[in-house]
Enzyme design. Structure first.
Site, PDB file in Angstrom:
ATOM      1  CG  HIS A   1      37.232  44.049  50.881  1.00 54.62           C
ATOM      2  ND1 HIS A   1      38.393  43.360  50.605  1.00 54.62           N
ATOM      3  CD2 HIS A   1      36.784  43.576  52.073  1.00 54.62           C
ATOM      4  CE1 HIS A   1      38.635  42.507  51.581  1.00 54.62           C
ATOM      5  NE2 HIS A   1      37.664  42.611  52.482  1.00 54.62           N
TER       6      HIS A   1
ATOM      7  CD  GLU B   1      45.606  33.134  39.964  1.00 59.63           C
ATOM      8  OE1 GLU B   1      44.921  32.532  40.802  1.00 59.63           O
ATOM      9  OE2 GLU B   1      45.887  34.345  40.031  1.00 59.63           O
TER      10      GLU B   1
ATOM     11  CE1 TYR C   1      38.420  51.650  44.395  1.00 61.93           C
ATOM     12  CE2 TYR C   1      40.811  51.383  44.309  1.00 61.93           C
ATOM     13  CZ  TYR C   1      39.674  51.796  44.976  1.00 61.93           C
ATOM     14  OH  TYR C   1      39.779  52.360  46.225  1.00 61.93           O
ATOM     15  CG  HIS C   2      37.860  43.979  37.335  1.00 56.58           C
ATOM     16  ND1 HIS C   2      37.913  44.156  35.973  1.00 56.58           N
ATOM     17  CD2 HIS C   2      37.060  42.903  37.537  1.00 56.58           C
ATOM     18  CE1 HIS C   2      37.173  43.231  35.381  1.00 56.58           C
ATOM     19  NE2 HIS C   2      36.649  42.456  36.320  1.00 56.58           N
ATOM     20  CG  LEU C   3      31.951  44.354  41.250  1.00 52.33           C
ATOM     21  CD1 LEU C   3      31.850  45.545  42.196  1.00 52.33           C
ATOM     22  CD2 LEU C   3      30.588  44.019  40.669  1.00 52.33           C
ATOM     23  CG  HIS C   4      37.204  41.678  43.531  1.00 55.56           C
ATOM     24  ND1 HIS C   4      37.740  42.886  43.142  1.00 55.56           N
ATOM     25  CD2 HIS C   4      37.538  41.534  44.835  1.00 55.56           C
ATOM     26  CE1 HIS C   4      38.373  43.434  44.165  1.00 55.56           C
ATOM     27  NE2 HIS C   4      38.258  42.639  45.212  1.00 55.56           N
ATOM     28  CB  VAL C   5      31.760  38.847  45.014  1.00 56.50           C
ATOM     29  CG1 VAL C   5      31.016  38.391  46.265  1.00 56.50           C
ATOM     30  CG2 VAL C   5      30.961  39.923  44.280  1.00 56.50           C
TER      31      VAL C   5
ATOM     32  CD1 TRP D   1      46.238  41.810  40.047  1.00 56.78           C
ATOM     33  CD2 TRP D   1      44.942  40.025  40.375  1.00 56.78           C
ATOM     34  NE1 TRP D   1      45.269  42.142  40.974  1.00 56.78           N
ATOM     35  CE2 TRP D   1      44.461  41.073  41.188  1.00 56.78           C
ATOM     36  CE3 TRP D   1      44.282  38.797  40.417  1.00 56.78           C
ATOM     37  CZ2 TRP D   1      43.348  40.933  42.027  1.00 56.78           C
ATOM     38  CZ3 TRP D   1      43.183  38.661  41.258  1.00 56.78           C
ATOM     39  CH2 TRP D   1      42.717  39.714  42.047  1.00 56.78           C
TER      40      TRP D   1
ATOM     41  CB  SER E   1      43.566  46.242  47.152  1.00 57.63           C
ATOM     42  OG  SER E   1      43.668  46.238  48.543  1.00 57.63           O
TER      43      SER E   1
HETATM   44  P1  M7G Z   1      40.396  43.543  47.434  1.00 61.79           P
HETATM   45  O1  M7G Z   1      39.113  43.712  48.151  1.00 61.79           O
HETATM   46  O2  M7G Z   1      40.559  44.331  46.155  1.00 61.79           O
HETATM   47  O3  M7G Z   1      41.620  43.921  48.321  1.00 61.79           O
HETATM   48  O4  M7G Z   1      40.511  42.004  47.138  1.00 61.79           O
HETATM   49  P2  M7G Z   1      42.455  43.250  49.467  1.00 61.79           P
HETATM   50  O5  M7G Z   1      43.618  42.556  48.776  1.00 61.79           O
HETATM   51  O6  M7G Z   1      42.952  44.439  50.246  1.00 61.79           O
HETATM   52  O7  M7G Z   1      41.547  42.351  50.215  1.00 61.79           O
HETATM   53  C1  M7G Z   1      41.343  41.451  46.173  1.00 61.79           C
HETATM   54  C2  M7G Z   1      41.470  39.979  46.470  1.00 61.79           C
HETATM   55  O8  M7G Z   1      42.188  39.373  45.415  1.00 61.79           O
HETATM   56  C3  M7G Z   1      42.254  39.717  47.756  1.00 61.79           C
HETATM   57  O9  M7G Z   1      41.541  38.835  48.583  1.00 61.79           O
HETATM   58  C4  M7G Z   1      43.582  39.153  47.262  1.00 61.79           C
HETATM   59  O10 M7G Z   1      44.136  38.198  48.152  1.00 61.79           O
HETATM   60  C5  M7G Z   1      43.194  38.524  45.942  1.00 61.79           C
HETATM   61  N1  M7G Z   1      44.286  38.496  44.967  1.00 61.79           N
HETATM   62  C6  M7G Z   1      45.178  39.482  44.732  1.00 61.79           C
HETATM   63  N2  M7G Z   1      46.008  39.103  43.730  1.00 61.79           N
HETATM   64  C7  M7G Z   1      47.083  39.938  43.200  1.00 61.79           C
HETATM   65  C8  M7G Z   1      45.638  37.859  43.317  1.00 61.79           C
HETATM   66  C9  M7G Z   1      46.123  36.971  42.309  1.00 61.79           C
HETATM   67  O11 M7G Z   1      47.077  37.225  41.571  1.00 61.79           O
HETATM   68  N3  M7G Z   1      45.445  35.796  42.179  1.00 61.79           N
HETATM   69  C10 M7G Z   1      44.384  35.454  42.990  1.00 61.79           C
HETATM   70  N4  M7G Z   1      43.815  34.271  42.802  1.00 61.79           N
HETATM   71  N5  M7G Z   1      43.930  36.285  43.950  1.00 61.79           N
HETATM   72  C11 M7G Z   1      44.532  37.470  44.106  1.00 61.79           C
END
Ligand code: M7G
Length: 332
Positions: free
Chosen positions: A263, A180, A269-273, A170, A267
């Site tokens: 975090h 998206e 493991y590709h860097l995101h904020v 995704w 969940s």
């Molecule tokens: P994370 O810190 O990896 O884990 O954040 P968490 O889900 O336990 O918080 C990933 C973030 O990406 C979360 O806030 C999810 O709600 C969001 N997210 C996950 N998916 C699969 C998608 C998606 O398909 N599209 C978008 N826009 N956000 C997503």
């Protein structure tokens, strides 16, 4: 959320204006094709054949329910969530709803109100096909706090996440404009310093109270906080500055109204904020999991390898394989 009383203008309802710090901004319509690759009508009856297997979690307070089930023999997780009541819809709610009296006593009375169907939507998230890990992620469980040293990360956590983590498809779909696309709020295409900023799928964009966006970096070699060194300060600084500015421009929400964090463990493991409204008690924004981006930047400025070396704490669920690995190694 619904009861904060200081709601700003509706985000998705067209060209609205919002005010922040005395400035007036255009809040552009951001809802287009929600998935970027789905015409909507094909999915209208997606859930009509849904068979429930188990309720993973529900909350009367948060007004949501997480359900494990099947769609045409495929494992599925469905999340249903009642959305906040928007100030803009109040006139219509009062004018067009039907009331049924439940009880009356002196000056007090309670009712069941049935609003017009379009004001009674339930935000729905579907994960299909869902893996066992998705089912576990949403199952309410006892959690334990682990403390991980830099060495524990290399010897226990890293091998575990390499074998176990969620698919990043995704994320790549977003970066490669395969999904998206119309939801993207801002992009810096630079391969090293760039990122894509878009609404998190937890946010329905109907109101700013629970604003939630994520910035996903273009480079693919950074898994999490643990990989960051001072070498990445320009990237982190860019995400902070350009992300805050894009949110100010699009939604009229100023930098000092935002909680910007990573975090650990994530969940994915590709860097995101994460960028969330400061007034929103977002899931996962507690101190045991969220690391403010500004603290991360300061820590790396003071100590270039801070996150390679430091002990980091994080919560794990009782049935998380990582907890078992820590226990096997005598570390938990
Ligand atoms: P994370 O810190 O990896 O884990 O954040 P968490 O889900 O336990 O918080 C990933 C973030 O990406 C979360 O806030 C999810 O709600 C969001 N997210 C996950 N998916 C699969 C998608 C998606 O398909 N599209 C978008 N826009 N956000 C997503």
């Amino acid at each position: 959320m619904a009861d904060s009383g200081k709601r700003k203008s509706e985000v998705a309802g067209g060209d609205n204006e919002s005010k922040e710090h005395g400035e007036t901004h255009k809040v552009r319509k951001v809802v287009g094709n929600e998935t970027g690759n789905d015409n909507g009508s094909a999915s209208e009856f997606l859930l009509s054949g849904f068979e429930t297997i188990a309720i993973l979690r529900d909350s009367a307070r948060e007004k949501n329910i997480f359900i494990h089930g099947k769609i045409a023999d495929q494992e599925t997780v469905v999340i249903l969530e009642k959305t906040p009541i928007r100030e803009e819809s109040l006139p219509e709610i009062f004018k067009d709803s039907r009331l049924t009296l439940e009880m009356k006593n002196d000056i007090y009375s309670t009712y069941q109100l049935r609003p017009p169907p379009h004001l009674n939507e339930i935000k729905t998230t579907v994960v299909c096909p869902a893996t066992e890990k998705h089912v576990k992620k949403y199952l309410r469980q006892e959690t334990f706090l682990l403390e991980e040293s830099g060495e524990d990360y290399l010897s226990i956590t890293l091998p575990f996440i390499q074998s176990q983590s969620f698919s990043l498809q995704w994320v790549y779909n977003i970066l490669e404009k395969k999904a998206e696309v119309e939801r993207v709020v801002f992009e810096d295409p630079d391969p090293q310093l760039g990122f894509v900023l878009l609404p998190d799928f937890k946010w329905d964009q109907k109101q700013l109270d629970d604003l939630y966006l994520i910035a996903i970096v273009h480079r693919r070699d950074l898994r999490s906080l643990r990989d960051l060194t001072s070498e990445h300060l320009p990237l982190l600084g860019n995400i902070r500055t350009a992300g805050q500015e894009a949110i100010r421009k699009r939604y009229g929400v100023a930098a000092d109204k935002l909680r910007v964090y990573l975090h650990y463990q994530p969940s994915y493991y590709h860097l995101h904020v994460h960028f969330t409204s400061l007034s929103y008690d977002a899931p996962g924004c507690g101190v045991e999991r969220a690391h403010l981006l500004s603290d991360v930047i300061q820590n790396l400025e003071a100590q270039p390898r801070h996150y390679r070396a430091r002990r980091l704490s994080f919560p794990v669920r009782a049935d998380d394989g990582l907890l078992a690995k820590f226990r096997e190694a005598g570390k938990a």
